[in-house]
Design a protein around this motif. Structure first.
Motif, PDB file in Angstrom:
ATOM      1  N   LEU A  47     -80.772  11.350 -23.405  1.00 50.57           N
ATOM      2  CA  LEU A  47     -79.635  12.035 -22.800  1.00 50.57           C
ATOM      3  C   LEU A  47     -78.235  11.491 -23.844  1.00 50.57           C
ATOM      4  O   LEU A  47     -77.590  12.386 -23.833  1.00 50.57           O
ATOM      5  CB  LEU A  47     -79.359  11.735 -20.769  1.00 50.57           C
ATOM      6  CG  LEU A  47     -80.370  11.795 -20.354  1.00 50.57           C
ATOM      7  CD1 LEU A  47     -80.230  11.235 -19.108  1.00 50.57           C
ATOM      8  CD2 LEU A  47     -80.012  13.296 -19.816  1.00 50.57           C
ATOM      9  N   GLU A  48     -78.668  10.470 -24.341  1.00 50.70           N
ATOM     10  CA  GLU A  48     -77.420   9.719 -25.600  1.00 50.70           C
ATOM     11  C   GLU A  48     -77.804  11.324 -26.321  1.00 50.70           C
ATOM     12  O   GLU A  48     -76.334  10.865 -26.922  1.00 50.70           O
ATOM     13  CB  GLU A  48     -78.148   8.725 -25.830  1.00 50.70           C
ATOM     14  CG  GLU A  48     -77.391   8.156 -24.281  1.00 50.70           C
ATOM     15  CD  GLU A  48     -78.554   6.290 -24.446  1.00 50.70           C
ATOM     16  OE1 GLU A  48     -79.090   6.169 -25.828  1.00 50.70           O
ATOM     17  OE2 GLU A  48     -78.182   5.167 -23.558  1.00 50.70           O
ATOM     18  N   GLN A  49     -79.027  11.385 -26.803  1.00 49.11           N
ATOM     19  CA  GLN A  49     -78.949  12.216 -28.180  1.00 49.11           C
ATOM     20  C   GLN A  49     -78.557  13.808 -27.700  1.00 49.11           C
ATOM     21  O   GLN A  49     -77.455  13.801 -28.494  1.00 49.11           O
ATOM     22  CB  GLN A  49     -80.373  12.133 -28.994  1.00 49.11           C
ATOM     23  CG  GLN A  49     -80.349  13.292 -29.546  1.00 49.11           C
ATOM     24  CD  GLN A  49     -79.763  12.102 -31.140  1.00 49.11           C
ATOM     25  OE1 GLN A  49     -79.649  10.892 -31.082  1.00 49.11           O
ATOM     26  NE2 GLN A  49     -79.998  12.051 -32.039  1.00 49.11           N
ATOM     27  N   PHE A  50     -78.501  13.619 -26.877  1.00 44.29           N
ATOM     28  CA  PHE A  50     -77.896  14.823 -26.185  1.00 44.29           C
ATOM     29  C   PHE A  50     -76.337  14.836 -25.968  1.00 44.29           C
ATOM     30  O   PHE A  50     -75.603  16.057 -26.745  1.00 44.29           O
ATOM     31  CB  PHE A  50     -78.538  15.454 -24.567  1.00 44.29           C
ATOM     32  CG  PHE A  50     -78.352  16.541 -24.464  1.00 44.29           C
ATOM     33  CD1 PHE A  50     -78.570  17.876 -24.929  1.00 44.29           C
ATOM     34  CD2 PHE A  50     -76.547  17.911 -23.581  1.00 44.29           C
ATOM     35  CE1 PHE A  50     -78.056  19.844 -24.992  1.00 44.29           C
ATOM     36  CE2 PHE A  50     -76.531  18.102 -23.406  1.00 44.29           C
ATOM     37  CZ  PHE A  50     -77.532  19.568 -23.677  1.00 44.29           C
ATOM     38  N   GLU A  51     -75.774  13.852 -25.218  1.00 41.89           N
ATOM     39  CA  GLU A  51     -74.395  13.819 -25.638  1.00 41.89           C
ATOM     40  C   GLU A  51     -73.788  13.728 -27.028  1.00 41.89           C
ATOM     41  O   GLU A  51     -72.938  14.489 -27.226  1.00 41.89           O
ATOM     42  CB  GLU A  51     -74.453  12.868 -24.809  1.00 41.89           C
ATOM     43  CG  GLU A  51     -74.330  12.934 -23.743  1.00 41.89           C
ATOM     44  CD  GLU A  51     -73.520  10.984 -22.443  1.00 41.89           C
ATOM     45  OE1 GLU A  51     -73.742  11.557 -21.712  1.00 41.89           O
ATOM     46  OE2 GLU A  51     -73.785  10.042 -23.343  1.00 41.89           O
ATOM     47  N   GLY A  52     -74.901  13.140 -27.805  1.00 44.46           N
ATOM     48  CA  GLY A  52     -73.643  13.405 -29.155  1.00 44.46           C
ATOM     49  C   GLY A  52     -73.951  14.743 -29.985  1.00 44.46           C
ATOM     50  O   GLY A  52     -73.341  15.156 -30.972  1.00 44.46           O
ATOM     51  N   VAL A  53     -75.401  14.684 -29.802  1.00 42.67           N
ATOM     52  CA  VAL A  53     -75.464  15.557 -31.349  1.00 42.67           C
ATOM     53  C   VAL A  53     -76.144  17.164 -30.790  1.00 42.67           C
ATOM     54  O   VAL A  53     -76.449  18.091 -31.571  1.00 42.67           O
ATOM     55  CB  VAL A  53     -76.118  15.097 -32.226  1.00 42.67           C
ATOM     56  CG1 VAL A  53     -75.919  13.806 -32.423  1.00 42.67           C
ATOM     57  CG2 VAL A  53     -77.457  14.888 -31.862  1.00 42.67           C
ATOM     58  N   SER A  54     -76.217  17.474 -29.704  1.00 39.84           N
ATOM     59  CA  SER A  54     -76.871  19.285 -29.078  1.00 39.84           C
ATOM     60  C   SER A  54     -76.162  20.053 -29.302  1.00 39.84           C
ATOM     61  O   SER A  54     -76.807  21.087 -29.188  1.00 39.84           O
ATOM     62  CB  SER A  54     -77.016  18.798 -27.540  1.00 39.84           C
ATOM     63  OG  SER A  54     -75.731  18.320 -26.973  1.00 39.84           O
ATOM     64  N   PHE A  55     -74.669  19.699 -29.851  1.00 46.31           N
ATOM     65  CA  PHE A  55     -73.925  20.995 -30.031  1.00 46.31           C
ATOM     66  C   PHE A  55     -74.207  22.455 -28.275  1.00 46.31           C
ATOM     67  O   PHE A  55     -74.319  23.463 -28.794  1.00 46.31           O
ATOM     68  CB  PHE A  55     -74.621  21.436 -31.217  1.00 46.31           C
ATOM     69  CG  PHE A  55     -73.635  21.293 -31.878  1.00 46.31           C
ATOM     70  CD1 PHE A  55     -72.529  21.132 -32.302  1.00 46.31           C
ATOM     71  CD2 PHE A  55     -75.252  20.155 -33.013  1.00 46.31           C
ATOM     72  CE1 PHE A  55     -72.646  20.052 -33.472  1.00 46.31           C
ATOM     73  CE2 PHE A  55     -75.069  19.739 -34.075  1.00 46.31           C
ATOM     74  CZ  PHE A  55     -73.187  19.178 -34.039  1.00 46.31           C
ATOM     75  N   GLY A  56     -74.476  21.867 -27.808  1.00 44.55           N
ATOM     76  CA  GLY A  56     -75.271  22.714 -26.130  1.00 44.55           C
ATOM     77  C   GLY A  56     -76.598  23.332 -26.834  1.00 44.55           C
ATOM     78  O   GLY A  56     -76.332  24.879 -25.951  1.00 44.55           O
ATOM     79  N   ASP A  57     -77.186  22.955 -27.357  1.00 43.26           N
ATOM     80  CA  ASP A  57     -78.766  23.717 -28.628  1.00 43.26           C
ATOM     81  C   ASP A  57     -79.632  24.248 -26.763  1.00 43.26           C
ATOM     82  O   ASP A  57     -79.909  23.326 -25.815  1.00 43.26           O
ATOM     83  CB  ASP A  57     -79.355  23.138 -28.259  1.00 43.26           C
ATOM     84  CG  ASP A  57     -80.455  23.568 -29.107  1.00 43.26           C
ATOM     85  OD1 ASP A  57     -80.395  24.811 -30.011  1.00 43.26           O
ATOM     86  OD2 ASP A  57     -81.562  23.620 -28.998  1.00 43.26           O
ATOM     87  N   PRO A  58     -80.129  25.054 -26.293  1.00 43.79           N
ATOM     88  CA  PRO A  58     -80.220  26.086 -24.975  1.00 43.79           C
ATOM     89  C   PRO A  58     -81.674  24.841 -24.807  1.00 43.79           C
ATOM     90  O   PRO A  58     -82.421  24.303 -24.271  1.00 43.79           O
ATOM     91  CB  PRO A  58     -80.501  27.042 -25.176  1.00 43.79           C
ATOM     92  CG  PRO A  58     -79.043  27.557 -25.995  1.00 43.79           C
ATOM     93  CD  PRO A  58     -78.854  26.738 -26.879  1.00 43.79           C
ATOM     94  N   LEU A  59     -82.511  25.020 -25.769  1.00 46.19           N
ATOM     95  CA  LEU A  59     -83.427  24.392 -26.346  1.00 46.19           C
ATOM     96  C   LEU A  59     -83.614  23.065 -25.613  1.00 46.19           C
ATOM     97  O   LEU A  59     -84.652  22.457 -25.079  1.00 46.19           O
ATOM     98  CB  LEU A  59     -84.870  24.519 -27.662  1.00 46.19           C
ATOM     99  CG  LEU A  59     -85.559  23.735 -28.305  1.00 46.19           C
ATOM    100  CD1 LEU A  59     -86.987  24.589 -27.172  1.00 46.19           C
ATOM    101  CD2 LEU A  59     -86.531  24.002 -29.359  1.00 46.19           C
ATOM    102  N   PHE A  60     -82.788  21.638 -26.697  1.00 48.24           N
ATOM    103  CA  PHE A  60     -82.771  20.885 -26.030  1.00 48.24           C
ATOM    104  C   PHE A  60     -82.082  20.582 -25.008  1.00 48.24           C
ATOM    105  O   PHE A  60     -82.796  19.448 -24.549  1.00 48.24           O
ATOM    106  CB  PHE A  60     -81.366  20.400 -27.585  1.00 48.24           C
ATOM    107  CG  PHE A  60     -81.348  19.126 -27.481  1.00 48.24           C
ATOM    108  CD1 PHE A  60     -82.093  17.896 -26.308  1.00 48.24           C
ATOM    109  CD2 PHE A  60     -80.285  17.907 -28.299  1.00 48.24           C
ATOM    110  CE1 PHE A  60     -82.569  16.387 -26.503  1.00 48.24           C
ATOM    111  CE2 PHE A  60     -80.581  16.595 -28.023  1.00 48.24           C
ATOM    112  CZ  PHE A  60     -81.095  16.103 -26.940  1.00 48.24           C
TER     113      PHE A  60
END
Length: 1489
Positions: free
Chosen positions: A1310-1323
């Motif tokens: 979750l923390e990685q998603f908040e930082g670098v996900s760019f809203g990627d659907p796969l992520f």
């Protein structure tokens, strides 16, 4: 000099004292003087003033004289000869009092005694004092008579007696003696003669030793004889009264009669008979009582009111004529009986004036206040009066009309009390009946003639009774296990005779046998025989427990229970005992605990197998979990750190997870050496010690080093049990061997051999320092028949000698003996065909010896095969600083062995059809085949050998021996036996024993293995393994023989099967087999030829399956990428690309297994026969397979751990590998290949573990997942793991291998998603997967409570989400906190359909279900849902309000993801009206669809 009436010297005012011959006062006089001095010191001040003023007073001497007179009258005995102490009076003691001072007597003074006055003058003074009639200075008191045990009363409590007595009291002291705390110490006669100084004042010494006056004197009271009847002797006419003997008096033995002598009992019986003769008869008593019925009181004794439960007959309480407890004896008056009767009547009157309730209340109050022991005493006093019992029996016969005439209240009290007494009477009757039965059951009946046997102690006589028959208790709880002296478990209902010695215990006396607790207690006894017996029995119990005899009978593990109770250290303490028998028993029990003879048997059996000399160390697997070490620590540093930790731990803590290591910490090897060297025990104990040392040597190389470093241990064993000469009488039949010292022993040679397996350095020390080379020559050069030992022992000794030499040759050592003993070896090889006849009485042992010889020759041949290579390196300019010297044996010395062994092998193979002969000779056959494989492998590498000649020999061997052998039906049956004998196919055949303990390593072979098992008698593994080893070496040398010697000519037909077997083997190879793992990875695992699907239309089949949706219920959507638009690539194209990259994939994995390089080199040296590089025959510790089951994900896990460890240390990992993208891509490609074409290989890995490994793609690097190839392969794998079967097997709540906590991993995600996900659907899909309803609610709380910011970026479209939404909405949410978070994020706008459509649908569905739920629930929950419904009705956002109120069902085709009601159902509408208190008309606008 004056005497008192009792004859004591007195020292008073003007009284002279008499000294003894030594110039000292007599002890009695000292005591009297000391008493007089104390009396003067403690005199009241008024008395002192009167005496100082010269007033008249009674002299102290007179008072002391009176004291003596009274004491004499009371027959007080004061022993003047008692050393420094005055004995207490036997009947009436001196009370605590002091002599009064000068007193005035009626205004005139009595004259003072003058010196020289006689005793008559003193008596005259006394008469004058008595005639004056003045009040005496003392009080007359009645002291209780200790002999009677009755309690009297003082003068203040009763009127004075008619006949006054002389009573002397000392005022100012209490009546009761003070408690001496601590009690005065007892003084011996030796102390009384202690030395005194000359200048020491005797008076001071008396004062210092003065105890208290109350310790000497007490009240002196004259005995009351007024009530004693005086009887005159009857005239007999004889000059003297006739004497009588006590035998003429008949007296019965009275139980509980107290401490009365036999003479006193006879005299009491005589007096009772005389009273009975003079007493009136019972008939006269009845007449008197019937003539005067009015004399009886109609109420009864009030004194019995507080004691309704006292024993007696019916109606006793209200109708007794006289009191039962108050006798008046202590009143000391002739009218004592009348006084007691008056008290009795007064009590009755008091009771008559009370109501029933008052009587019961008073009764309860008294019972509550009185001491229970006092109540019991009062009851017993009433029940023991025989006269009262007779009177009560007569009163019971009185008419019942008398009771009816009582007042109503008294009648009620009487009825209630009589009911209580009747119940008590029944209880007493029952006890009397039981007592009679007990008397009848006594094994010894008491007789009247027995002296001092009047008191029958039933509890002691119970031990003399016969034991009751044991009965098994019908209870769910288990009964205590009891064992016989042989260690056998005795059934609970077994009725064994007592002469077996199994009933000497207190608990459960009727059951035979001893419990473990009782044996433990007995093992610490002071009696040597008891300690020895307990240790012997415990050892037998352990031995039977390890054999599995108690597995079906006992609950739990006996060994684990014993070890937890400290059994190991009990044995260790007992080893230190000075008694030889205790030491012997301790050694036997320790051997039973540690050593399994069956394990040793199978280890000896497998010694001659292929790689059979290499054995795993006996290190337990259940060691304490160690903290994770940093990667900077290499293996040596880790072992040193672990060793330091073990040294700092206490011995019990170490022994709890490793028994052998704990014993070594107690320096057990030193104690065993002392027993062997100094105690020199019997042969059985010596053999047990050698077995224990052998087991310790199998533990580890460190244990071998400690044994070698023990002073004089190896020297003692070699000198005493491996001598070169001994008494030849040992070999004579029937010779009784009383001592094993000085006699060669096979067990000692085996211990040296196992010790040599610990390492090449240990072998070198044994051969050179301890002169084992000379012992080898001694026992190998002579045939076992010629050794002066029993035949079997001689054969075993020779076998162990050859095995020790084979171990040394395995290191390349002791090869210089080969040339010296070559004639002996050739003679043995020539005698091998004689074993086919089977005429030897020890055929099996002879076959084992022959197999050991061939094994020795195999290792010598291996060593000689590399002599030329080492010689070349030594002669050339090698870069090595320390070149290895070549061994002292060359190829030409071993080349002549092959004809002997090949000829013998051909003869043995002719017996393959005869099952019994073949099984007997199988060990020898196996070693011969292994020798040929080693020989031809080394033969082909010799520079002096012509390659053509080598190939021709191989062709001849194949055509003459191998091909006919492979066509034998017996070989086919062997292939069929592989499956039933396989440990992999039959895990129960190698399952741990029922009594296996984690702290003691074992092979679980106790009791023997079944014939159809890996090490069983019918196992084909040793021979087939050797045969395949030979075929593999031949085909590597001569490629043309592959089709002739191979068992599967066209392997391409079964390439997929071979690949599956190779992949399954990779995750099961144990440490020591790194060479095999490397060969499989290099030649099989990534070989395209073993993946025929890549060429046979596998990718196209995958695309066709995706088009037809085979195996799925719906089309699996693949999420897009946030980086750029990526063209969709089919799964077939990805598989085709992965298949083409197999060489790169193999290089990637081999590079990530580089950390296994040191162990790989050691394993290659063992498998390739490079003996000069082998360091130890012990394999590495087994902590798991070489490669974990999830090894296909290893590159990805390795990168993640590298990043995580760097972040843990606070560093920022800026430099990732240059080929990071390729490494991750190749890893994902290999996993995709396996999931598609070898799915069974990865079935052992849980789906949750696979997803956790894939999450490492997003946690490694910042935007690594956005790379096109990584994104494509990750999405392809995600579609595989989102299939219905995979989702059903997904379990995130179970512990995952290699992962401490999935929750922590998800928080990092979750923390990685908040930082670098760019809203990627796969992520986003990976974030949404763990939020399914059936998983932990804490995962959903983490998103909606702590990480609500991701709800804005979690924009996975509903069309691209591969998981059905029903897995998120069903069943309805019941966590109130999560429902409130759902509602809050919806109301505050943190969760919107445009931002996060998936979770918006989930939240709306759960909130709608909750607010319209009308099920009965807790008050808090009901209030929350009504409040939430009101707030929903009052929402300003009309769209959200409509979605929450009019939600109906999920609908994947709808843009919202769910359908809405056009109108609320009537039930919901009515509930909404009730809650909101508003009317909703039918004209409410409908919701647009």
């Amino acid at each position: 000099m004056h005497f008192c009436a009792c004859g004591h010297w007195l020292r008073g005012a003007g009284v002279r004292t008499q000294y003894n011959a030594r110039g000292k006062l007599p002890r009695a006089a000292q005591a009297q003087g000391e008493l007089a001095g104390r009396a003067r010191q403690e005199e009241p001040r008024a008395g002192r003033k009167q005496r100082q003023s010269g007033g008249s007073a009674v002299d102290v001497t007179v008072s002391l004289c009176m004291l003596g007179y009274a004491a004499m009258e009371e027959k007080c005995t004061v022993n003047a000869d008692e050393p420094e102490e005055i004995k207490k009076p036997t009947s009436v003691g001196f009370s605590q009092a002091r002599v009064p001072g000068l007193r005035e007597q009626e205004g005139r003074m009595l004259s003072r005694p003058k010196p020289g006055e006689s005793e008559a003058d003193l008596l005259r003074f006394q008469n004058q004092f008595l005639a004056a009639g003045a009040s005496p200075a003392v009080k007359i008191v009645k002291k209780a008579d200790k002999r009677k045990g009755k309690e009297g009363s003082t003068d203040a409590e009763r009127p004075p007696l008619q006949h006054s007595k002389d009573v002397v009291m000392l005022d100012g002291f209490p009546d009761t003696l003070p408690a001496l705390t601590p009690a005065p110490p007892k003084k011996s006669k030796i102390k009384s003669a202690s030395v005194h100084f000359e200048d020491e004042d005797p008076e001071e010494r008396l004062e210092s030793h003065d105890r208290h006056i109350t310790a000497v004197f007490s009240k002196i009271i004259e005995r009351d004889t007024s009530a004693v009847a005086v009887t005159m002797p009857a005239p007999t006419g004889d000059p003297f009264p006739r004497t009588f003997h006590r035998s003429e008096i008949k007296s019965e033995v009275q139980l509980g009669s107290g401490r009365k002598s036999i003479f006193a009992q006879k005299m009491a019986a005589k007096k009772a008979s005389e009273k009975a003769a003079t007493a009136p008869s019972a008939a006269e008593c009845m007449q008197v009582r019937s003539a005067a019925p009015d004399a009886l009181d109609p109420v009864g004794s009030g004194g019995e009111a507080p004691l309704p439960s006292s024993t007696g007959g019916k109606d006793v309480f209200l109708t007794s004529q006289r009191p039962c407890l108050i006798t008046g004896e202590g009143l000391g008056s002739l009218k004592s009986e009348q006084e007691a009767q008056a008290i009795h009547k007064e009590n009755l009157e008091k009771l008559q004036s009370m109501s029933e309730e008052e009587i019961l209340q008073e009764q309860a109050r008294l019972l509550a206040q009185l001491d229970p022991s006092l109540v019991a005493f009062l009851k017993s006093q009433r029940g023991n009066n025989e006269a009262q019992k007779k009177e009560l029996k007569m009163e019971l016969n009185r008419p019942e009309e008398f009771v009816e005439s009582l007042p109503v209240a008294q009648h009620g009290v009487r009825s209630s009390l009589s009911m209580q007494e009747s119940g008590l009477e029944e209880h007493v009757t029952r006890e009397e009946n039981m007592k009679v039965e007990t008397m009848d059951d006594l094994p010894v009946k008491p007789r009247k003639e027995w002296i001092h046997m009047d008191n029958v102690e039933f509890e002691k006589l119970e031990w003399m009774k016969d034991l009751p028959s044991p009965r098994q208790k019908k209870t769910k709880k288990g009964m205590q296990a009891r064992f016989s002296l042989k260690g056998e478990l005795i059934p609970a209902d077994a009725d064994l005779p007592t002469h077996l010695g199994l009933h000497h215990h207190g608990e459960e006396a009727e059951r035979a046998g001893y419990s473990l607790q009782e044996l433990f207690h007995l093992s610490r006894s002071q009696v040597t025989q008891q300690r020895t017996l307990a240790l012997q029995v415990l050892g037998r119990i352990v031995q039977r427990a390890r054999a599995g005899e108690f597995a079906s009978s006992l609950k739990g593990s006996v060994l684990r229970l014993l070890l937890d109770a400290g059994f190991l250290f009990l044995l260790r303490f007992s080893l230190d005992d000075a008694v030889e028998n205790v030491m012997a028993a301790s050694v036997g029990a320790l051997r039973a605990l540690l050593v399994s003879l069956d394990d040793e048997k199978y280890l000896d059996w497998t010694f001659s197998w292929y790689q059979g000399m290499a054995a795993f160390p006996f290190v337990p697997n259940s060691e304490e979990e160690e903290e994770e070490e940093e990667e900077e620590l290499n293996g040596t540093e880790k072992s040193q750190d672990k060793k330091a930790k073990d040294e700092n731990k206490p011995d019990p803590d170490v022994a709890r997870y490793d028994v052998v290591k704990g014993l070594l910490k107690t320096r057990i090897q030193h104690r065993l050496r002392y027993i062997l060297e100094v105690v020199r025990p019997v042969p059985t104990v010596v053999l047990d010690i050698l077995h224990i040392l052998t087991h310790i040597a199998r533990h580890s190389s460190e244990a071998c080093s400690q044994l070698l470093d023990c002073p004089r241990l190896i020297e003692t064993i070699v000198r005493e049990f491996l001598p070169t000469q001994w008494d030849p009488k040992v070999a004579e039949p029937g010779f009784l061997l009383t001592s094993l010292h000085g006699v060669a022993c096979a067990s000692a040679m085996k211990f040296i051999r196992v010790l040599a397996s610990g390492g090449r350095n240990a072998t070198a020390r044994l051969l050179n320092r301890f002169e084992m080379k000379s012992r080898l020559s001694r026992f190998i050069a002579e045939d076992p028949v010629d050794l002066p030992l029993p035949r079997e022992e001689a054969t075993r000794l020779s076998t162990e000698a050859f095995r020790l030499w084979a171990v040394a040759a395995g290191y390349g050592q002791a090869c210089d003996l080969y040339s010296d003993l070559y004639p002996v070896l050739v003679r043995i090889l020539q005698s091998l065909p004689e074993l086919l006849s089977g005429k030897s009485p020890v055929v099996e042992l002879s076959v084992q010896r022959a197999a050991a010889v061939v094994t020795l020759l195999t290792h010598v041949t291996q060593t000689a095969g590399y002599t030329a290579e080492l010689q070349a390196k030594l002669s050339s300019n090698s870069e090595d600083n320390k070149p290895i010297p070549p061994p002292p044996v060359v190829w030409s010395q071993v080349s002549g062995l092959q004809p002997f062994l090949e000829t013998s092998l051909k003869k043995i193979l002719q017996q393959i059809s005869q099952t019994e002969t073949w099984q007997t000779l199988q060990p020898l056959t196996t070693t011969c085949v292994i020798f040929l494989g080693v020989y031809y492998s080394a033969y082909s590498q010799q520079p002096s050998v012509n390659p053509v000649d080598c190939l021709e020999e191989l062709e001849g061997l194949t055509s003459e021996m191998l091909q006919p052998l492979l066509r034998q039906p017996a070989i086919d049956s062997m292939w069929d036996l592989l499956r039933p004998c396989s440990a992999l196919c039959n895990p129960l055949s190698c399952s741990p024993a029922p009594e296996s303990v984690g702290s003691i390593a074992s092979l679980s072979c106790t009791g023997g293995k079944p014939p159809l098992s890996l090490a069983g008698a019918k196992s084909p593994f040793p021979f087939l393994t050797a045969l395949l080893f030979l075929i593999n070496n031949i085909t590597h040398i001569h490629k043309g023989l592959t089709s002739k010697a191979g068992t599967c000519p066209d392997y391409t037909q079964h390439a997929s099967l071979h690949h599956c077997v190779a992949m399954a083997l990779l995750s099961r190879l144990l440490p020591g087999s790194e060479h095999l793992a490397h060969e499989v990875l290099l030649d099989l695992a990534f070989n395209p030829e073993f993946l025929p699907e890549g060429k046979a239309g596998g990718p196209e089949a995958a695309d066709f399956s995706d088009i037809l949706h085979l195996g799925t219920s719906a089309k699996l959507a693949q999420p897009g990428s946030a980086a750029a638009f990526l063209p969709k690539v089919t799964r077939g194209a990805l598989l085709r690309e992965s298949y083409q990259n197999l060489p790169s994939i193999r290089s990637c994995y081999l590079s990530h297994f580089v950390h296994l390089q040191p162990t790989l080199l050691r394993s290659q040296a063992s498998y390739q026969g490079r003996n000069y590089l082998i360091q130890s025959m012990l394999l590495p510790e087994v902590k798991g397979p070489i490669l974990p089951s999830d090894w296909p994900f290893f590159p990805l896990i390795s990168l993640y751990n590298k990043v995580t460890n760097a972040e843990t240390r606070g560093a920022v990992l800026n430099s990732l590998p240059l080929d990071l993208i390729n490494t991750v891509t190749w890893n994902l490609q290999w996993v995709l290949l396996l999931e598609t074409w070898r799915s069974k290989i990865l079935q052992s890995i849980p789906t949750a573990a696979k997803l956790a490994r894939l999450m490492c793609v997003f946690l490694t690097g910042s935007d690594l997942f956005l790379e096109a190839p990584i994104h494509r392969y990750t999405a392809a794998l995600l579609s595989v793991y989102c299939q219905p079967k995979a989702l059903d097997s997904l379990n995130l709540d179970a512990p995952l291998p290699g992962l401490a906590s999935f929750h922590d991993l998800y928080i990092n995600l979750l923390e990685q998603f908040e930082g670098v996900s760019f809203g990627d659907p796969l992520f986003g899909v990976f974030v949404l997967l763990p939020l399914q309803k059936r998983f932990s609610v804490h995962l959903r709380l983490s998103v909606f409570g702590e990480h609500t910011n991701i709800l804005r970026a979690l924009g996975v479209p509903l069309q691209q989400f591969p998981v059905p939404l029903e897995r998120y909405t069903s069943p309805p949410e019941d966590n109130l906190d999560l429902l409130r978070l759902y509602f809050r994020t919806l109301v505050t706008g943190a969760l919107r359909h445009t931002w996060c459509p998936v979770l918006y649908v989930v939240a709306v569905a759960h909130v709608n279900s909750f607010i319209f739920s009308q099920e009965s629930t807790a008050q808090e929950t009901d209030a929350a849902r009504k409040s939430m419904l009101r707030k929903t009705w009052l929402l300003v956002d009309e769209d959200l309000k409509k979605h929450l109120l009019y939600y109906r069902l999920l609908n994947a085709e709808s843009p919202l993801g769910f359908d809405l009601y056009e109108q609320l159902p009537p039930m919901r509408l009515k509930y909404l009206q009730v809650v909101t208190q508003k009317e909703i008309t039918e004209n409410t606008p409908a919701i647009d669809s």
